[in-house]
Enzyme design. Structure first.
Site, PDB file in Angstrom:
ATOM      1  N   GLY A  16       8.027 -17.250   4.842  1.00 19.81           N
ATOM      2  CA  GLY A  16       7.135 -18.213   4.184  1.00 19.81           C
ATOM      3  C   GLY A  16       5.811 -18.444   4.875  1.00 19.81           C
ATOM      4  O   GLY A  16       5.151 -19.457   4.634  1.00 19.81           O
ATOM      5  N   ARG A  69      20.238  -8.393 -13.485  1.00 17.23           N
ATOM      6  CA  ARG A  69      18.842  -8.760 -13.290  1.00 17.23           C
ATOM      7  C   ARG A  69      18.330  -9.661 -14.425  1.00 17.23           C
ATOM      8  O   ARG A  69      17.584 -10.615 -14.210  1.00 17.23           O
ATOM      9  CB  ARG A  69      18.010  -7.473 -13.215  1.00 17.23           C
ATOM     10  CG  ARG A  69      16.753  -7.592 -12.392  1.00 17.23           C
ATOM     11  CD  ARG A  69      16.072  -6.242 -12.258  1.00 17.23           C
ATOM     12  NE  ARG A  69      16.626  -5.413 -11.209  1.00 17.23           N
ATOM     13  CZ  ARG A  69      16.289  -5.500  -9.920  1.00 17.23           C
ATOM     14  NH1 ARG A  69      15.398  -6.381  -9.524  1.00 17.23           N
ATOM     15  NH2 ARG A  69      16.834  -4.720  -9.027  1.00 17.23           N
ATOM     16  N   MET A  94      11.089 -10.555  -2.522  1.00 17.52           N
ATOM     17  CA  MET A  94      11.518  -9.167  -2.381  1.00 17.52           C
ATOM     18  C   MET A  94      12.452  -8.717  -3.499  1.00 17.52           C
ATOM     19  O   MET A  94      13.323  -7.875  -3.274  1.00 17.52           O
ATOM     20  CB  MET A  94      12.159  -8.960  -1.002  1.00 17.52           C
ATOM     21  CG  MET A  94      11.244  -9.320   0.166  1.00 17.52           C
ATOM     22  SD  MET A  94       9.600  -8.552   0.129  1.00 17.52           S
ATOM     23  CE  MET A  94       9.981  -6.980   0.875  1.00 17.52           C
ATOM     24  N   ARG A  95      12.293  -9.259  -4.695  1.00 15.94           N
ATOM     25  CA  ARG A  95      13.052  -8.766  -5.854  1.00 15.94           C
ATOM     26  C   ARG A  95      12.091  -8.076  -6.805  1.00 15.94           C
ATOM     27  O   ARG A  95      10.997  -8.598  -7.064  1.00 15.94           O
ATOM     28  CB  ARG A  95      13.718  -9.914  -6.623  1.00 15.94           C
ATOM     29  CG  ARG A  95      14.753 -10.689  -5.876  1.00 15.94           C
ATOM     30  CD  ARG A  95      15.942  -9.886  -5.455  1.00 15.94           C
ATOM     31  NE  ARG A  95      16.735  -9.342  -6.558  1.00 15.94           N
ATOM     32  CZ  ARG A  95      17.660  -8.400  -6.410  1.00 15.94           C
ATOM     33  NH1 ARG A  95      17.903  -7.896  -5.226  1.00 15.94           N
ATOM     34  NH2 ARG A  95      18.335  -7.956  -7.450  1.00 15.94           N
ATOM     35  N   LEU A  97      10.776  -7.296 -10.318  1.00 16.17           N
ATOM     36  CA  LEU A  97      10.820  -8.045 -11.579  1.00 16.17           C
ATOM     37  C   LEU A  97      10.753  -7.066 -12.758  1.00 16.17           C
ATOM     38  O   LEU A  97      10.057  -6.054 -12.686  1.00 16.17           O
ATOM     39  CB  LEU A  97       9.650  -9.030 -11.628  1.00 16.17           C
ATOM     40  CG  LEU A  97       9.716 -10.119 -10.546  1.00 16.17           C
ATOM     41  CD1 LEU A  97       8.363 -10.807 -10.390  1.00 16.17           C
ATOM     42  CD2 LEU A  97      10.809 -11.134 -10.862  1.00 16.17           C
ATOM     43  N   ASN A 111       0.647 -10.802  -6.494  1.00 14.51           N
ATOM     44  CA  ASN A 111       1.509 -10.440  -5.366  1.00 14.51           C
ATOM     45  C   ASN A 111       0.634 -10.030  -4.190  1.00 14.51           C
ATOM     46  O   ASN A 111      -0.471  -9.530  -4.373  1.00 14.51           O
ATOM     47  CB  ASN A 111       2.403  -9.260  -5.764  1.00 14.51           C
ATOM     48  CG  ASN A 111       3.336  -8.830  -4.645  1.00 14.51           C
ATOM     49  OD1 ASN A 111       3.960  -9.668  -3.989  1.00 14.51           O
ATOM     50  ND2 ASN A 111       3.439  -7.535  -4.405  1.00 14.51           N
ATOM     51  N   HIS A 113       0.822  -7.556  -0.789  1.00 15.18           N
ATOM     52  CA  HIS A 113       1.597  -6.438  -0.250  1.00 15.18           C
ATOM     53  C   HIS A 113       0.964  -5.999   1.071  1.00 15.18           C
ATOM     54  O   HIS A 113      -0.260  -5.884   1.163  1.00 15.18           O
ATOM     55  CB  HIS A 113       1.610  -5.279  -1.260  1.00 15.18           C
ATOM     56  CG  HIS A 113       2.400  -4.107  -0.765  1.00 15.18           C
ATOM     57  ND1 HIS A 113       3.781  -4.074  -0.806  1.00 15.18           N
ATOM     58  CD2 HIS A 113       2.016  -2.941  -0.189  1.00 15.18           C
ATOM     59  CE1 HIS A 113       4.206  -2.941  -0.284  1.00 15.18           C
ATOM     60  NE2 HIS A 113       3.152  -2.235   0.099  1.00 15.18           N
ATOM     61  N   SER A 140      -3.044  -6.008   0.495  1.00 14.36           N
ATOM     62  CA  SER A 140      -3.644  -5.971  -0.844  1.00 14.36           C
ATOM     63  C   SER A 140      -3.081  -7.109  -1.682  1.00 14.36           C
ATOM     64  O   SER A 140      -1.890  -7.417  -1.598  1.00 14.36           O
ATOM     65  CB  SER A 140      -3.289  -4.662  -1.555  1.00 14.36           C
ATOM     66  OG  SER A 140      -3.666  -3.540  -0.792  1.00 14.36           O
ATOM     67  N   THR A 145       2.179  -5.949 -12.604  1.00 14.56           N
ATOM     68  CA  THR A 145       2.556  -5.349 -13.883  1.00 14.56           C
ATOM     69  C   THR A 145       3.897  -4.652 -13.647  1.00 14.56           C
ATOM     70  O   THR A 145       4.479  -4.769 -12.566  1.00 14.56           O
ATOM     71  CB  THR A 145       1.493  -4.333 -14.353  1.00 14.56           C
ATOM     72  OG1 THR A 145       1.371  -3.323 -13.359  1.00 14.56           O
ATOM     73  CG2 THR A 145       0.142  -5.000 -14.581  1.00 14.56           C
ATOM     74  N   ASP A 149       4.423  -2.592  -7.043  1.00 12.55           N
ATOM     75  CA  ASP A 149       3.287  -2.489  -6.102  1.00 12.55           C
ATOM     76  C   ASP A 149       2.137  -1.682  -6.710  1.00 12.55           C
ATOM     77  O   ASP A 149       1.317  -1.116  -5.982  1.00 12.55           O
ATOM     78  CB  ASP A 149       3.718  -1.842  -4.767  1.00 12.55           C
ATOM     79  CG  ASP A 149       4.727  -2.690  -4.012  1.00 12.55           C
ATOM     80  OD1 ASP A 149       4.727  -3.918  -4.191  1.00 12.55           O
ATOM     81  OD2 ASP A 149       5.531  -2.113  -3.246  1.00 12.55           O
ATOM     82  N   GLU A 178      -3.519 -11.270   5.911  1.00 15.10           N
ATOM     83  CA  GLU A 178      -2.904 -11.778   4.678  1.00 15.10           C
ATOM     84  C   GLU A 178      -3.176 -13.269   4.516  1.00 15.10           C
ATOM     85  O   GLU A 178      -3.453 -13.748   3.414  1.00 15.10           O
ATOM     86  CB  GLU A 178      -1.383 -11.562   4.710  1.00 15.10           C
ATOM     87  CG  GLU A 178      -0.959 -10.115   4.622  1.00 15.10           C
ATOM     88  CD  GLU A 178       0.558  -9.967   4.508  1.00 15.10           C
ATOM     89  OE1 GLU A 178       1.200 -10.765   3.817  1.00 15.10           O
ATOM     90  OE2 GLU A 178       1.105  -9.031   5.122  1.00 15.10           O
TER      91      GLU A 178
END
Ligand code: GAR
Length: 222
Positions: A16, A69, A94-95, A97, A111, A113, A140, A145, A149, A178
């Site tokens: 976090g 899922r 870390m799932r 989608l 997101n 990365h 990044s 979408t 990544d 980040e």
């Protein structure tokens, strides 16, 4: 009448620190937004404690408790909807989608990365950057979408790779970047400057051919 603050739902799976960077930016007046909920798919995620310490509503949706899922995401959508966020922020979530989920949130789902995408999508980015002999690495932020990544890039923060770097030392340098990058990008969104139009990222109404590049001044070996 002042405009209402952008409502953020932050999805995490672990430590976090990016969530904390967002909260710090808000507290410092550098980011005009509010975190309305923090959701983790891992019950023990340290980020949940950070959120609770800031008095934020938290929820745990343990993906292992759902048959598949689709069922997990149905519960996730129901949980997110309770807080009516404007923007969904993946911060170490870390799932993967599904296409249905990302379509529902298209243009309102971002997101971060830990690599200069499209280089090093996936896991273990720092070790892979070192193994590849990269002289530069970074982070990044992209719209999410269905391509993992692979969504349209908004901005990147670059850091140098040092000769004596280990995956851990490089990870620390990237993480510093980040923590600057993510609040900045969210700030653009909050200010109404950032949008997704088809596959194109619009910043101030203009399509960006390349992501915005932020140079991180952190060049130490920390
Ligand atoms: C961050 O480095 C983030 O970029 C990465 O997980 C870490 C989470 O750290 N995300 C991914 O790898 C997503 N593909 P944090 O929990 O301290 O923010």
């Amino acid at each position: 009448m002042s405009t209402p603050l952008l409502r953020l739902a932050v999805l995490i799976s672990g430590r976090g620190s990016n969530l904390q960077a967002i909260l710090d930016a808000i507290a410092a007046g550098r980011l005009a937004a509010q975190v309305v909920q923090v959701i983790s798919n891992r019950p023990g995620a340290a980020g949940l404690d950070l959120a609770a310490a800031s008095g934020l509503p938290t929820a745990v949706l343990d993906h292992r408790q759902y048959p598949d899922r689709a069922a997990f995401e149905q519960a996730l959508i129901a949980q997110i909807d309770t807080a009516q966020p404007d923007l969904l922020v993946l911060a170490g979530f870390m799932r993967v989608l599904t296409a249905d989920f990302v379509q529902r949130w298209r243009g309102r789902l971002i997101n971060i990365h830990p690599s200069l995408l499209p280089a090093f999508a996936g896991l273990d980015t720092h070790a892979r950057a070192l193994a590849a002999g990269a002289t530069e690495h970074g982070a990044s932020v992209h719209f999410v979408t269905a391509a993992v990544d692979g969504g349209p890039l908004i901005a990147q923060a670059r850091v140098p790779v040092m000769a004596d770097d280990t995956p851990d030392s490089l990870a620390r340098r990237v993480l510093c970047a980040e923590h600057r990058l993510y609040p900045q990008v969210i700030g653009w969104y909050a200010a109404g400057r950032l949008a997704l139009d088809g596959e194109a990222v619009l910043l101030d109404g203009l399509p960006r051919k390349l992501p915005v590049q932020l140079n991180c001044e952190m060049t130490d070996h920390a």
